[in-house]
Scaffold this active site. Structure first.
Site, PDB file in Angstrom:
ATOM      1  CE  LYS A  40      -2.945   2.654   3.176  1.00  0.00           C
ATOM      2  NZ  LYS A  40      -3.572   2.708   4.510  1.00  0.00           N
TER       3      LYS A  40
ATOM      4  CD  GLU B 124      -5.417   8.245  11.386  1.00  0.00           C
ATOM      5  OE1 GLU B 124      -4.772   7.201  11.546  1.00  0.00           O
ATOM      6  OE2 GLU B 124      -5.706   8.703  10.257  1.00  0.00           O
TER       7      GLU B 124
END
Length: 427
Positions: free
Chosen positions: A186, A231
């Protein structure tokens, strides 16, 4: 390259309870707004008692060491002893070690805070040095700092910066190719938008709009860098460490039925579940040297924001080694959620493919207190206002083997919305 160690002054710090000061974001310092706020907790700063700047590979460990020295030299009176009282610093750190932007810890001259129905005022100043005569003696003033009313929301038209939309889909396609070749699993690729603040605009109004519109996010403003991040990179309070991992996202539906369908599709998406698991394991691996019993939610949950659904997992553990929040941001940054997996390979690839400096985007932003406790977010949904009025915003997407470049471009558009909507578009 690490800069020379900053000179550490002695500080005098005094916290006192006060009456409700009103909404924190409505009374920011016009010239240098400092804010950290979510739901009922918040601190705002006025002025600068101390400013510490860092750069290079060791910027976070240098900051942790300098902070410990500053605390050791300070005289602190804090009868409240709750998170955010006493000596605190606001901080923001660059994503990359070679960024041209600086990383900073700023100790305000005044801090106004609120939490769980309690309110306080902290005054901070450099103590008098008998040998030089510098510093200030005498009692602190008790009044809240004077502030100007919020002005007109700025008009900023954000347009593509270093990457056109077509340029972004091109680098996403290259990222997919590298992943399919087995070079990594990723990579998180970002793009930038730029604009210019109009002369009559008040950036504090933009920040207040973010705070009102995204109450479940960390709204922050530090050294011209501002945003509303969902986050949490790490929080440390009384020996407990927490984090919230976000990876995998989907647009909100246009009505209740389509919104539920969007959340369900996200929760059952193999692509998004795999991307999320990469990010969770990255955080757990970074925290285990400090907390052997750290655990994550058994399954991710869907987190609802005004414009997006996110897959989220909460992480919690007890610290085994007395690490501070500044120590832990060094261990955690960058996470797979903002870089990729394996993280070193992903960082090298995004450095190759992204034609711009991320500056403080996706780096740690937050605050730290005298005990080393504090809260740090991943600086997402963010923008930097420079002294010349230039505004730069960033947004990224997690790229895996089956990513479709055009869909990832759409995801970045959704992630730009909080910043773009917080500016009043030009007529």
């Amino acid at each position: 390259m690490t800069e020379a160690a900053p000179q550490i002054p002695a500080l005098t710090v005094e916290t006192s309870p006060i009456a409700d000061p009103g909404p924190l974001a409505a009374h920011l310092d016009r010239d240098r707004p400092l804010l950290w706020r979510r739901r009922g907790f918040g601190i705002r700063g006025h002025g600068e008692a101390v400013r510490l700047e860092f750069s290079g590979e060791h910027r976070m460990t240098d900051a942790a060491a300098a902070w410990k020295q500053l605390v050791a030299a300070a005289t602190i009176t804090d009868p409240l002893r709750v998170p955010g009282t006493g000596l605190v610093a606001f901080g923001t750190f660059t994503f990359a070690a070679d960024s041209a932007q600086t990383s900073v810890l700023i100790v305000p001259s005044v801090v106004v805070g609120r939490a769980e129905g309690r309110f306080w005022l902290t005054r901070i100043r450099q103590s008098t040095d008998a040998s030089t005569g510098t510093g200030t003696d005498g009692p602190f003033a008790a009044d809240l700092p004077a502030t100007e009313p919020l002005g007109t929301r700025p008009h900023v038209a954000l347009t593509p910066g270093s990457l056109s939309p077509e340029g972004y889909t091109t680098i996403v396609g290259e990222g997919v190719r590298r992943i399919r070749d087995g070079l990594l699993s990723k990579v998180v690729l970002a793009r930038d938008l730029t604009g210019r603040l109009d002369d009559g605009g008040d950036i504090r109004t933009t920040i207040a709009t973010l705070a009102d519109g995204y109450p479940d996010c960390w709204t922050f403003a530090v050294d011209g860098f501002f945003g509303a991040s969902p986050e949490t990179l790490v929080g440390v309070h009384s020996g407990t460490v927490t984090a919230r991992v976000l990876a995998g996202s989907a647009a909100r539906g246009t009505d209740a039925a389509s919104d539920l369908d969007a959340a369900t599709a996200l929760a059952t998406s193999t692509k998004d579940q795999d991307e999320h698991e990469f990010a969770v394991q990255s955080v757990l691996s970074s925290l285990r040297p400090h907390s052997r019993g750290v655990v994550a939610s058994e399954t991710p949950f869907t987190l609802k924001l005004p414009n997006l659904w996110h897959l989220a997992s909460d992480v919690e553990g007890l610290l085994d080694d007395g690490a501070t929040s500044l120590d832990l941001i060094q261990s955690l940054h960058p996470t797979a959620a903002v870089a990729g997996t394996p993280t070193p390979d992903a960082v090298r690839l995004l450095g190759e493919l992204e034609p711009f400096d991320r500056e403080r985007y996706a780096g740690p932003v937050g605050w730290v207190d005298a005990d080393g406790d504090g809260e740090w977010a991943v600086a997402l949904r963010s923008a930097q206002l420079d002294a010349d009025g230039t505004v730069t915003a960033w947004a990224g997407a997690g790229i895996v083997a089956d990513s479709v470049p055009e869909q990832e471009l759409v995801e970045t558009r959704m992630k730009f919305r909080p910043i773009a909507d917080a500016f009043d578009p030009a007529e």
